[in-house]
Structures are given as C-alpha cells and as structure tokens.
Design an enzyme around this catalytic site. Structure first.
Site, PDB file in Angstrom:
ATOM      1  N   ASP A   1       7.471   2.514  -3.116  1.00  0.00           N
ATOM      2  CA  ASP A   1       7.617   3.797  -2.055  1.00  0.00           C
ATOM      3  C   ASP A   1       9.280   3.515  -1.675  1.00  0.00           C
ATOM      4  OD1 ASP A   1       7.727   1.282  -0.512  1.00  0.00           O
ATOM      5  OD2 ASP A   1       6.352   1.853   0.968  1.00  0.00           O
TER       6      ASP A   1
ATOM      7  N   LYS B   1       1.070  -1.285  -0.201  1.00  0.00           N
ATOM      8  CA  LYS B   1       0.146  -0.085  -0.028  1.00  0.00           C
ATOM      9  C   LYS B   1       1.144   1.278   0.042  1.00  0.00           C
ATOM     10  CE  LYS B   1      -3.532  -2.249   3.241  1.00  0.00           C
ATOM     11  NZ  LYS B   1      -3.855  -2.032   4.498  1.00  0.00           N
ATOM     12  N   GLY B   2       2.046   0.931   0.491  1.00  0.00           N
ATOM     13  CA  GLY B   2       3.088   2.278   0.667  1.00  0.00           C
ATOM     14  C   GLY B   2       2.867   3.284  -0.467  1.00  0.00           C
TER      15      GLY B   2
ATOM     16  N   LYS C   1      16.858   4.273   0.618  1.00  0.00           N
ATOM     17  CA  LYS C   1      17.863   4.417   1.740  1.00  0.00           C
ATOM     18  C   LYS C   1      19.178   4.227   1.626  1.00  0.00           C
ATOM     19  CE  LYS C   1      14.160   3.157   5.306  1.00  0.00           C
ATOM     20  NZ  LYS C   1      13.752   2.088   6.399  1.00  0.00           N
TER      21      LYS C   1
ATOM     22  N   ASP D   1       3.583   3.368   6.426  1.00  0.00           N
ATOM     23  CA  ASP D   1       2.951   3.112   7.804  1.00  0.00           C
ATOM     24  C   ASP D   1       3.912   2.298   8.765  1.00  0.00           C
ATOM     25  OD1 ASP D   1       3.184   0.466   6.365  1.00  0.00           O
ATOM     26  OD2 ASP D   1       1.934  -0.149   7.836  1.00  0.00           O
TER      27      ASP D   1
ATOM     28  N   ASP E   1      14.837  -0.185   0.391  1.00  0.00           N
ATOM     29  CA  ASP E   1      15.531  -0.504   1.660  1.00  0.00           C
ATOM     30  C   ASP E   1      16.717  -1.547   1.441  1.00  0.00           C
ATOM     31  OD1 ASP E   1      16.435  -0.584   4.040  1.00  0.00           O
ATOM     32  OD2 ASP E   1      14.401  -1.363   5.111  1.00  0.00           O
TER      33      ASP E   1
ATOM     34  N   PHE F   1      13.666   4.500  10.223  1.00  0.00           N
ATOM     35  CA  PHE F   1      12.373   4.163   9.804  1.00  0.00           C
ATOM     36  C   PHE F   1      11.414   5.485   9.592  1.00  0.00           C
ATOM     37  CE2 PHE F   1       8.120   2.436  10.320  1.00  0.00           C
ATOM     38  CZ  PHE F   1       8.186   1.211   9.365  1.00  0.00           C
TER      39      PHE F   1
ATOM     40  N   ARG G   1      -0.141   6.303   7.937  1.00  0.00           N
ATOM     41  CA  ARG G   1      -0.028   6.379   6.525  1.00  0.00           C
ATOM     42  C   ARG G   1      -0.661   7.504   5.727  1.00  0.00           C
ATOM     43  NH1 ARG G   1       0.606   1.595   3.774  1.00  0.00           N
ATOM     44  NH2 ARG G   1      -0.226   0.136   5.216  1.00  0.00           N
TER      45      ARG G   1
END
Ligand code: 5GP
Ligand code: MG
Length: 174
Positions: free
Chosen positions: A97, A41-42, A128, A157, A100, A150, A163
């Site tokens: 999104d 969903k990010g 990142k 979220d 990482d 984070f 979110r």
C-alpha cells in the site's frame, strides 16, 4: 480526529492510475511465471483492482505484517502470515500500500530474498515524500507520490477503521 475534505485521491483517479500501472507492468514483465505477493491488509483493494487488469499470473499469495500502532510506526515488525508458495527461481511482484519509512518493505524484501527468487519487482500504491530518506527502497511501480501525512481509505486504516472508504483521505488529528 476527522477526514480532510476533499479526498486526497478519488476512486476514479485511482482506477485510471491502476490501468496505467497494469499496462506498464504487463509490458515489462511477462505474467506467465509471475508470482504476486500482496501485503495485507492495506494493499488488498489496490491489489485486487490491479490484478483484475493484469493477464493471468501463476499465483497470488500474501504476506501479513504489523508495524503501525495508531498513526505512527512502532519500528518493530510483527510477522502474522508468511507466503507459502515456493518462489525459488521465480519472478515475484510484491504489492504494497504505502512506502513510508521503508522499514516494513525492506524487511519483507529481505525475507523474500532468502527464498531465492529470480527477481522481485515492487509495486506501491503510495509513496510518501519524506524530507529525509530513512531506508533506501526503490519502488519499480508507484501509483502516486503523496505528502507526508497519515492517509486512510481504499484499504488503508487507522486502528482498523476507514479501510472500506472508496477514496483516499488525509486523516487529521486535533
Ligand atoms: P514503513 O515501514 O514504510 O514506515 O511503513 C509501511 C507501512 O505502514 C505501510 O505499508 C502501511 O501499512 C503503514 N502506513 C504507513 N503510512 C501510513 C499512512 O499514512 N496510513 C496508513 N493507514 N498506514 C500507513
Ligand atoms: Mg502495509
């Protein structure tokens, strides 16, 4: 647990960067015949803003995976939705999104490659900066490079919370 003030990236600076990315993408890839796949969903807020600034694309589809439990990657990727539009021989723009460790993205890219697309371009909102590279994934379009903390907000979220925040924040854990 608290949001670190001020925001790491404000909504206004995101919008400015989204315009630049949209310009770059549309000058490099023709949008007719372009199939967009959004990782849920990010990436939903980012993708929705970016798409509004792109010329008409030929389809928009979704990929939904779950790999994070709380604030750490579980390492296991659970697929919750696979795109249904046929991408065989097509140009694909994948919108994520965060890059990482790169494990999720590399899993998704591998799956998409099995469908025989003509090409895949990767666009991530955040990348990142890691001290060690875990997987070597090269994003074609990167919104912002950020510290390895984070983050939440603008679609991202922590256990489904935060979110809907407009800006992006670092979430601090006590
Ligand atoms: P990776 O597999 O690259 O380690 O993790 C990728 C996914 O984990 C991202 O697409 C995102 O959904 C989630 N993720 C990684 N870092 C963060 C973070 O700082 N905040 C949030 N909310 N999600 C993250
Ligand atoms: Mg994600």
């Amino acid at each position: 647990m608290q949001l670190r003030e001020p925001p790491l990236i404000t909504y206004n600076s995101i919008q400015k960067r989204v315009q630049e990315l949209a310009f770059q993408i549309s000058s490099e890839i023709s949008s007719d015949n372009l199939q967009v796949i959004i990782v849920l969903k990010g990436a939903m807020f980012f993708a929705s803003d970016l798409l509004k600034s792109l010329p008409p694309v030929s389809s928009v589809d979704f990929f939904k995976v779950c790999s994070y439990r709380g604030n750490s990657s579980s390492g296991e990727i659970e697929v919750q939705y696979l795109p249904t539009d046929n991408i065989s021989g097509k140009k694909v723009l994948l919108i994520e999104d965060i890059l990482d460790t790169g494990k999720t993205t590399s899993f998704i890219l591998n799956w998409l490659c099995t469908q025989g697309p003509q090409m895949i371009r990767l666009c991530v909102l955040l990348k990142k900066i890691k001290s060690q590279t875990v997987t070597h994934i090269n994003a074609d379009y990167v919104g912002f490079e950020v510290e390895d903390r984070f983050v939440v907000g603008y679609g991202m979220d922590f256990n489904n919370m935060y979110r809907n925040l407009k800006d992006i924040y670092v979430l601090e854990f006590d």
